[in-house]
Design a protein around this motif. Structure first.
Motif, short mmCIF file in Angstrom:
data_model
loop_
_atom_site.label_atom_id
_atom_site.label_comp_id
_atom_site.label_asym_id
_atom_site.label_seq_id
_atom_site.Cartn_x
_atom_site.Cartn_y
_atom_site.Cartn_z
N ASN A 4 43.29 29.46 36.68
CA ASN A 4 44.03 29.61 37.93
C ASN A 4 43.68 28.47 38.88
O ASN A 4 44.57 27.83 39.45
N GLN B 63 46.06 25.48 40.36
CA GLN B 63 46.27 25.28 41.80
C GLN B 63 46.12 23.81 42.17
O GLN B 63 46.72 23.35 43.14
N ALA C 145 41.81 23.11 45.11
CA ALA C 145 41.22 24.43 44.86
C ALA C 145 39.88 24.29 44.15
O ALA C 145 38.92 24.99 44.48
N LEU D 150 49.42 31.65 42.87
CA LEU D 150 48.11 31.47 42.25
C LEU D 150 46.95 31.80 43.18
O LEU D 150 46.00 32.48 42.78
N ALA D 151 47.01 31.33 44.41
CA ALA D 151 45.91 31.57 45.35
C ALA D 151 45.75 33.06 45.64
O ALA D 151 44.64 33.58 45.69
N TYR E 132 44.09 34.69 42.68
CA TYR E 132 42.68 34.35 42.47
C TYR E 132 41.76 35.13 43.41
O TYR E 132 40.78 35.74 42.97
#
Length: 201
Positions: A50, A54, A58, A140-141, A144
């Motif tokens: 992930n 990003q 990230a 994605l963020a 996560y």
């Protein structure tokens, strides 16, 4: 002959049913340890993938210690920790891990004192499910933190409990064997005293 008799007495004095039960529990806990360790490996990999998807920012924000920990737990090559280039692949992998976690939670729940590890595993699966929703939307963020990070923490909590239970089960098996040997020793000592008394007479 006396040594052989002692060994035979030791074997006979072991409470077979309890011993088998304890050994079976230790074996099941050992299997559970391995299964949860595999879940931790997979989830650490998902978290790493992930972050790499990003982008460099990230990964750059991640503390070195945490990044190294994820790479170690995921059993990845430090020079090339992620090879996934598609969110769909990550989402599918996370879905599989979520299903596996729910199955293992049921297995844990069937063991004596398995309720608490099972709860942690179910909690981890619930967090994974939330992550999957975000991954399907390519967020994605959001996937996560906190869902994937919380899922990994819940898996680690379950592993810690199972490790403690395995150590306790192993100790019980060892203590039982020591007690059996002690009883044989006491019996041999008593026999020796009687023999010494007769010899002295």
């Amino acid at each position: 002959k006396q040594a052989e008799l002692g060994l035979q007495m030791m074997l006979n004095s072991l409470r077979e049913a309890e011993r088998r039960k304890l050994e079976e529990l230790a074996r099941k806990l050992d299997d559970l340890q391995k299964q949860i360790a595999n879940l931790i490996r997979r989830q650490s990999g998902h978290n790493l993938d992930n972050l790499f998807l990003q982008g460099p920012d990230a990964i750059g924000k991640l503390e070195t210690k945490l990044r190294e920990s994820l790479i170690t737990q995921a059993e990845r090559d430090a020079t090339n920790p992620s090879t996934i280039s598609d969110v769909g692949v990550l989402s599918a992998g996370q879905e599989q891990t979520e299903r596996n976690t729910r199955d293992i939670a049921k297995t844990a729940g069937d063991l004596p004192d398995g309720a608490e590890p099972s709860d942690h595993l179910t909690d981890a699966a619930d967090k994974m499910e939330r992550a999957i929703v975000s991954l399907r939307d390519s967020k994605l963020a959001e996937a996560y933190d906190p869902p994937q990070t919380d899922a990994l923490a819940a898996l680690q909590a379950a592993k810690k409990l199972v490790d403690q239970q395995k150590s306790a089960a192993d100790k019980k098996v060892q203590d039982q064997q020591k007690e059996a040997i002690r009883q044989v020793y006491v019996k041999l000592k008593e026999d020796q005293k009687k023999l010494n008394a007769v010899t002295l007479q």
